[in-house]
Design a protein around this motif. Structure first.
Motif, mmCIF file in Angstrom:
data_model
loop_
_atom_site.group_PDB
_atom_site.id
_atom_site.type_symbol
_atom_site.label_atom_id
_atom_site.label_comp_id
_atom_site.label_asym_id
_atom_site.label_seq_id
_atom_site.Cartn_x
_atom_site.Cartn_y
_atom_site.Cartn_z
ATOM 1 N N ALA A 90 0.943 -1.324 -0.184
ATOM 2 C CA ALA A 90 0.079 -0.096 0.070
ATOM 3 C C ALA A 90 0.823 1.452 -0.067
ATOM 4 N N CYS A 91 2.194 1.441 -0.095
ATOM 5 C CA CYS A 91 3.254 2.309 0.192
ATOM 6 C C CYS A 91 3.446 2.662 -1.023
ATOM 7 N N VAL A 92 2.403 1.230 -1.834
ATOM 8 C CA VAL A 92 3.259 2.006 -3.552
ATOM 9 C C VAL A 92 1.874 2.609 -3.958
ATOM 10 N N THR A 93 0.672 1.888 -3.273
ATOM 11 C CA THR A 93 -0.785 2.495 -4.482
ATOM 12 C C THR A 93 -0.928 3.901 -3.441
ATOM 13 N N VAL A 94 -0.554 4.308 -1.887
ATOM 14 C CA VAL A 94 -0.745 5.455 -2.320
ATOM 15 C C VAL A 94 -0.499 6.544 -2.726
ATOM 16 N N CYS A 95 0.464 6.342 -2.968
ATOM 17 C CA CYS A 95 1.557 7.600 -3.775
ATOM 18 C C CYS A 95 0.909 8.371 -5.013
ATOM 19 N N PRO A 96 0.963 8.648 -4.888
ATOM 20 C CA PRO A 96 -0.063 10.163 -5.514
ATOM 21 C C PRO A 96 0.745 10.758 -6.889
ATOM 22 N N THR A 97 2.313 10.117 -6.338
ATOM 23 C CA THR A 97 2.960 10.762 -7.714
ATOM 24 C C THR A 97 3.952 9.905 -9.289
ATOM 25 N N GLY A 98 3.208 8.523 -7.996
ATOM 26 C CA GLY A 98 4.450 7.753 -9.001
ATOM 27 C C GLY A 98 5.731 7.552 -8.262
ATOM 28 N N ALA A 99 6.166 8.045 -7.789
ATOM 29 C CA ALA A 99 7.575 8.124 -6.955
ATOM 30 C C ALA A 99 7.357 6.632 -6.467
ATOM 31 N N SER A 100 6.734 6.333 -5.924
ATOM 32 C CA SER A 100 7.075 4.909 -5.264
ATOM 33 C C SER A 100 6.457 3.927 -6.088
ATOM 34 N N TYR A 101 7.615 2.747 -6.484
ATOM 35 C CA TYR A 101 6.490 1.639 -7.423
ATOM 36 C C TYR A 101 7.175 0.427 -7.217
#
Ligand code: SF4
Ligand code: SF4
Ligand code: SF4
Length: 249
Positions: A90-101
């Motif tokens: 979920a650290c990826v899916t909450v990311c608003p900018t696509g920085a986490s992937y």
């Protein structure tokens, strides 16, 4: 919000043996050393010699004393904590900018600091406390599974492992593809009944922990005071016997 790949070709991760970890912090120190000069450089230290030091570490070790009661056996458990490269991150899916992937080819979860706006949503979404905010750059950082080591053809093949794995003096850390049932790490997980950390959260962590094995102690000795008797010695051994007796007090 950012999407996760539906499947990943590999599930690269760590298997950490809580039975043999002695809490020496060598893995955390070598992680900091490698990553400060590498992919995520520098891992900052803020007021390191003050009463309130702060900074970025990808790997932290926590030590717990387990009290089993008056007649039981106490135990120290050392628990290394870093990103678990979860399947349902979920650290990826909450990311608003696509920085986490999360990478489709190997399952590694990364942060692109050029896209990160420092909103910290990902650290709120991580139940394992695995994300660390770099206050000097205003971006989020986390374990990269030493992506700049494991694929680095300038290193000898034996060294293409995460810095924490290669430095552990007791061999408590193992790296490999947990998506391949025939890999050494997968076999280790089966043999030692490896576990997910907090599976009830539903994040499906890739990393696994091997639980401590029960201690084999003679029940007759438990709770009984140890009787120490002076050793009978030959003349030349007297000095050693003196030290021995001194240390036995
Ligand atoms: S451990 Fe935390 S930071 Fe790492 S993938 Fe899982 S949720 Fe994300
Ligand atoms: S802090 Fe950066 S990586 Fe984390 S959610 Fe915000 S933009 Fe994404
Ligand atoms: S280097 Fe190995 S023994 Fe030392 S704290 Fe890390 S995992 Fe444990």
């Amino acid at each position: 919000m950012t999407s996760l790949p539906p499947e990943t070709q590999k599930k690269l991760g760590l298997v950490i043996d809580l039975d043999t970890c002695v809490g020496c912090h060598a893995c955390a120190t070598n992680c900091k050393e490698w990553n400060t000069g590498g992919h995520s450089a520098p891992l900052t230290d803020v007021n390191p010699y003050s009463r309130d030091p702060d900074g970025v570490w990808f790997n932290r070790i926590h030590s717990f004393e387990i009290d089993r009661g008056a007649n039981g056996v106490g135990m120290t458990v050392n628990f290394p904590r870093s990103c678990l490269h979860c399947e349902k991150a979920a650290c990826v899916t909450v990311c608003p900018t696509g920085a986490s992937y999360k990478r489709a080819e190997d399952g590694i979860v990364l942060v692109n600091d050029e896209k990160c706006i420092g909103c910290k949503l990902c650290s709120w979404a991580c139940p394992y406390g695995a994300r660390e905010f770099d206050v000097t750059k205003g971006v989020m950082k986390k374990c990269t599974l030493c992506i700049d080591r494991i694929y680095n053809e300038n290193l000898d093949e034996i060294d293409r492992q995460p810095a924490c794995v290669i430095t552990c003096p007791v061999g408590a850390r193992h790296f490999g593809d947990l998506g391949d049932p025939g890999s050494e790490v997968s076999k280790l997980v089966v043999a030692r009944h490896g576990r997910d950390l907090m599976p009830e959260m539903g994040y499906k962590p890739t990393n696994k922990y091997l639980p401590p094995r029960p201690r084999k102690l003679d029940p007759a000795l438990l709770g009984a005071p140890l009787e120490l008797k002076p050793r009978k010695t030959k003349k030349g051994e007297k000095i050693l016997a003196w030290v021995d007796n001194l240390l036995s007090r």
